[in-house]
Design a protein around this motif. Structure first.
Motif, PDB file in Angstrom:
ATOM      1  N   ALA A 138       0.829  -1.210   0.000  1.00  0.00           N
ATOM      2  CA  ALA A 138       0.000   0.000   0.000  1.00  0.00           C
ATOM      3  C   ALA A 138       0.864   1.260   0.000  1.00  0.00           C
ATOM      4  O   ALA A 138       0.550   2.232  -0.697  1.00  0.00           O
ATOM      5  N   LEU A 139       1.955   1.245   0.771  1.00  0.00           N
ATOM      6  CA  LEU A 139       2.844   2.409   0.822  1.00  0.00           C
ATOM      7  C   LEU A 139       3.474   2.662  -0.552  1.00  0.00           C
ATOM      8  O   LEU A 139       3.464   3.805  -1.046  1.00  0.00           O
ATOM      9  N   LYS A 140       4.024   1.618  -1.160  1.00  0.00           N
ATOM     10  CA  LYS A 140       4.651   1.788  -2.471  1.00  0.00           C
ATOM     11  C   LYS A 140       3.616   2.166  -3.538  1.00  0.00           C
ATOM     12  O   LYS A 140       3.914   2.951  -4.444  1.00  0.00           O
ATOM     13  N   TYR A 141       2.426   1.614  -3.418  1.00  0.00           N
ATOM     14  CA  TYR A 141       1.361   1.943  -4.367  1.00  0.00           C
ATOM     15  C   TYR A 141       1.012   3.427  -4.288  1.00  0.00           C
ATOM     16  O   TYR A 141       0.865   4.105  -5.323  1.00  0.00           O
ATOM     17  N   PHE A 142       0.921   3.958  -3.072  1.00  0.00           N
ATOM     18  CA  PHE A 142       0.581   5.371  -2.902  1.00  0.00           C
ATOM     19  C   PHE A 142       1.706   6.264  -3.430  1.00  0.00           C
ATOM     20  O   PHE A 142       1.451   7.245  -4.148  1.00  0.00           O
ATOM     21  N   VAL A 143       2.939   5.941  -3.107  1.00  0.00           N
ATOM     22  CA  VAL A 143       4.072   6.768  -3.549  1.00  0.00           C
ATOM     23  C   VAL A 143       4.218   6.716  -5.070  1.00  0.00           C
ATOM     24  O   VAL A 143       4.364   7.753  -5.728  1.00  0.00           O
ATOM     25  N   LEU A 144       4.161   5.508  -5.629  1.00  0.00           N
ATOM     26  CA  LEU A 144       4.275   5.376  -7.082  1.00  0.00           C
ATOM     27  C   LEU A 144       3.124   6.083  -7.790  1.00  0.00           C
ATOM     28  O   LEU A 144       3.332   6.773  -8.806  1.00  0.00           O
ATOM     29  N   GLY A 145       1.915   5.925  -7.289  1.00  0.00           N
ATOM     30  CA  GLY A 145       0.759   6.556  -7.911  1.00  0.00           C
ATOM     31  C   GLY A 145       0.847   8.067  -7.895  1.00  0.00           C
ATOM     32  O   GLY A 145       0.542   8.732  -8.895  1.00  0.00           O
ATOM     33  N   THR A 146       1.280   8.632  -6.760  1.00  0.00           N
ATOM     34  CA  THR A 146       1.389  10.085  -6.661  1.00  0.00           C
ATOM     35  C   THR A 146       2.460  10.616  -7.606  1.00  0.00           C
ATOM     36  O   THR A 146       2.227  11.576  -8.363  1.00  0.00           O
ATOM     37  N   CYS A 147       3.641  10.003  -7.579  1.00  0.00           N
ATOM     38  CA  CYS A 147       4.736  10.460  -8.435  1.00  0.00           C
ATOM     39  C   CYS A 147       4.378  10.322  -9.911  1.00  0.00           C
ATOM     40  O   CYS A 147       4.640  11.225 -10.722  1.00  0.00           O
ATOM     41  N   TYR A 148       3.754   9.214 -10.259  1.00  0.00           N
ATOM     42  CA  TYR A 148       3.426   8.997 -11.669  1.00  0.00           C
ATOM     43  C   TYR A 148       2.317   9.934 -12.130  1.00  0.00           C
ATOM     44  O   TYR A 148       2.323  10.387 -13.285  1.00  0.00           O
ATOM     45  N   SER A 149       1.368  10.253 -11.261  1.00  0.00           N
ATOM     46  CA  SER A 149       0.305  11.185 -11.631  1.00  0.00           C
ATOM     47  C   SER A 149       0.871  12.569 -11.922  1.00  0.00           C
ATOM     48  O   SER A 149       0.472  13.229 -12.896  1.00  0.00           O
ATOM     49  N   VAL A 150       1.805  13.015 -11.091  1.00  0.00           N
ATOM     50  CA  VAL A 150       2.451  14.310 -11.328  1.00  0.00           C
ATOM     51  C   VAL A 150       3.231  14.282 -12.640  1.00  0.00           C
ATOM     52  O   VAL A 150       3.150  15.204 -13.461  1.00  0.00           O
ATOM     53  N   LEU A 151       3.982  13.205 -12.852  1.00  0.00           N
ATOM     54  CA  LEU A 151       4.758  13.071 -14.081  1.00  0.00           C
ATOM     55  C   LEU A 151       3.857  13.048 -15.300  1.00  0.00           C
ATOM     56  O   LEU A 151       4.148  13.686 -16.330  1.00  0.00           O
ATOM     57  N   LEU A 152       2.744  12.331 -15.213  1.00  0.00           N
ATOM     58  CA  LEU A 152       1.813  12.250 -16.326  1.00  0.00           C
ATOM     59  C   LEU A 152       1.205  13.615 -16.632  1.00  0.00           C
ATOM     60  O   LEU A 152       1.036  13.986 -17.805  1.00  0.00           O
ATOM     61  N   SER A 153       0.887  14.388 -15.595  1.00  0.00           N
ATOM     62  CA  SER A 153       0.309  15.714 -15.809  1.00  0.00           C
ATOM     63  C   SER A 153       1.276  16.618 -16.566  1.00  0.00           C
ATOM     64  O   SER A 153       0.892  17.293 -17.535  1.00  0.00           O
ATOM     65  N   PHE A 154       2.532  16.644 -16.140  1.00  0.00           N
ATOM     66  CA  PHE A 154       3.519  17.474 -16.829  1.00  0.00           C
ATOM     67  C   PHE A 154       3.745  16.985 -18.255  1.00  0.00           C
ATOM     68  O   PHE A 154       3.905  17.795 -19.180  1.00  0.00           O
ATOM     69  N   ALA A 155       3.775  15.673 -18.440  1.00  0.00           N
ATOM     70  CA  ALA A 155       4.014  15.127 -19.778  1.00  0.00           C
ATOM     71  C   ALA A 155       2.869  15.465 -20.723  1.00  0.00           C
ATOM     72  O   ALA A 155       3.090  15.813 -21.890  1.00  0.00           O
ATOM     73  N   VAL A 156       1.628  15.372 -20.233  1.00  0.00           N
ATOM     74  CA  VAL A 156       0.483  15.702 -21.074  1.00  0.00           C
ATOM     75  C   VAL A 156       0.474  17.182 -21.411  1.00  0.00           C
ATOM     76  O   VAL A 156       0.194  17.583 -22.554  1.00  0.00           O
TER      77      VAL A 156
END
Length: 387
Positions: A358-376
């Motif tokens: 759950a911890l890794k899922y939350f950290v990965l999800g948050t980081c990837y969401s930010v990265l995806l927003s900037f990339a889009v």
């Protein structure tokens, strides 16, 4: 004395078939020297179309064995791949490629294009009092907030960063107009006229002044030819704003059209993030890449189902009612299945305890969401220039 029987002449041996490319004698359906097939490539159009489907999408009976577990069994395909049972399913990359392209093609056909404000607006530009500016500003922000809320949980969610950028641009333009009106009031002069030339341009500032290709161009540390290129791109994007105002669907098409390319770039990056998060698992990078491909393929498939449910709802229940409610529940369940699926997939593939997963899922999800927003956002900016 009997005559000996007359023997028929020996048949002439058939000429040896040779490769038309290199001349080597053939021993099978392909030349063992150069690899060219015996059958020519000048064939009926139907055969060529079948070759394209087979070589690019690999669409055969395996797709029917692949899609159900991809949707309903988190981590199943990935574990099957790691166990060596690969040939019975569509390969991870082809699965991801086909579903991503298909999903966002359908999204472009089915989703309506929102009208996005990229800068100044008529109401704010024409306002002659601070109260009028604030009223126009709040109305635009409320419109953008409603638009953003309607995008959440759909394929159009990739355009949310653009909506947020538009809202910030509205705030900045309103603040500039308020400052100009207050200065005019303090000086005892009439309110400044609206800047009609700026209504179809980007709200770009450089050195605390509005960007102008001649009066205030970008001047960076890059060589002169690079600065000239950057200013030309800003000018081109600025001119394209007029088209976006007349054709709001162009923004939707630019956003959704940028997503597949963006995902092709981000999938390897997400695999690298998985590698770092599970460094002590000592898995190869390619294993994490398979996880990334399967997870993104599932997201594309789920979004495709959401789009199809919406189309069915508009077709079968345009006036609401119990059937529309049923479709709304199905859509809600599909959206809720996305985060739950990814969490279960991460747990089953990497086989760690629930707290650490759950911890890794939350950290990965948050980081990837930010990265995806900037990339889009970056892809949309490139699309705005290139359109």
């Amino acid at each position: 004395m009997s005559q000996p029987p007359v023997r028929d002449p020996d048949p002439q041996p058939a000429p040896e078939e040779r490769c038309r490319n290199c001349g080597v004698a053939l021993r099978g359906p392909h030349c063992h020297a150069c690899g060219q097939p015996v059958k020519g490539l000048v064939r009926p159009l139907g055969n060529l179309f079948g070759d394209v489907l087979d070589s690019v999408f690999d669409l055969d009976i395996r797709v029917f064995r692949t899609l159900p577990p991809l949707f309903a069994k988190p981590g199943f395909l990935t574990r099957e791949y790691f166990a060596g049972r690969q040939i019975r399913y569509v390969t991870p990359f082809r699965l991801f490629f086909f579903l991503t392209v298909l999903t966002f093609f359908v999204a472009q056909l089915t989703l309506d294009g929102p009208s996005i404000n990229f800068g100044d607006g008529d109401a704010i530009a024409r306002a002659t009092t601070v109260a009028e500016v604030e009223k126009a500003r709040d109305a635009k922000l409320a419109e953008l907030a409603k638009l953003k809320q309607g995008m959440v949980g759909t394929a159009a969610a990739t355009g949310i960063p653009g909506v947020e950028a538009g809202a910030q641009a509205v705030r900045e333009v309103a603040a500039e107009r308020i400052a100009a009106l207050q200065q005019a009031q303090a000086a005892g002069v009439p309110p400044p006229a609206a800047d009609r030339d700026g209504e179809n341009t980007l709200n770009v500032r450089f050195n605390d002044k509005a960007w102008d290709e001649r009066k205030n161009p970008l001047d960076t540390w890059l060589p002169g030819f690079a600065d000239r290129w950057l200013n030309a791109q800003v000018a081109r994007a600025s001119n394209n704003i007029a088209r976006l105002r007349q054709d709001p669907s162009a923004f939707k098409d630019a956003a959704l059209g940028a997503v597949p390319t963006t995902l092709f770039v981000l999938v390897p990056i997400f695999a690298l993030m998985l590698k770092l998060a599970y460094f002590f698992k000592r898995r190869l990078y390619m294993e994490h890449l398979v996880v990334a491909l399967h997870s993104h393929a599932f997201l594309s498939l789920n979004l495709l189902l959401v789009l199809l449910v919406r189309v069915l709802a508009l077709w079968l229940a345009p006036d609401g009612g119990a059937l529309a409610t049923l479709f709304a529940w199905i859509e809600g369940l599909l959206i809720a299945w996305m985060p739950a699926y990814l969490l279960l997939m991460q747990k089953r593939v990497y086989a760690q305890g629930w707290p650490m997963t759950a911890l890794k899922y939350f950290v990965l999800g948050t980081c990837y969401s930010v990265l995806l927003s900037f990339a889009v956002l970056a892809s949309m900016a490139i699309g705005l220039v290139a359109m």
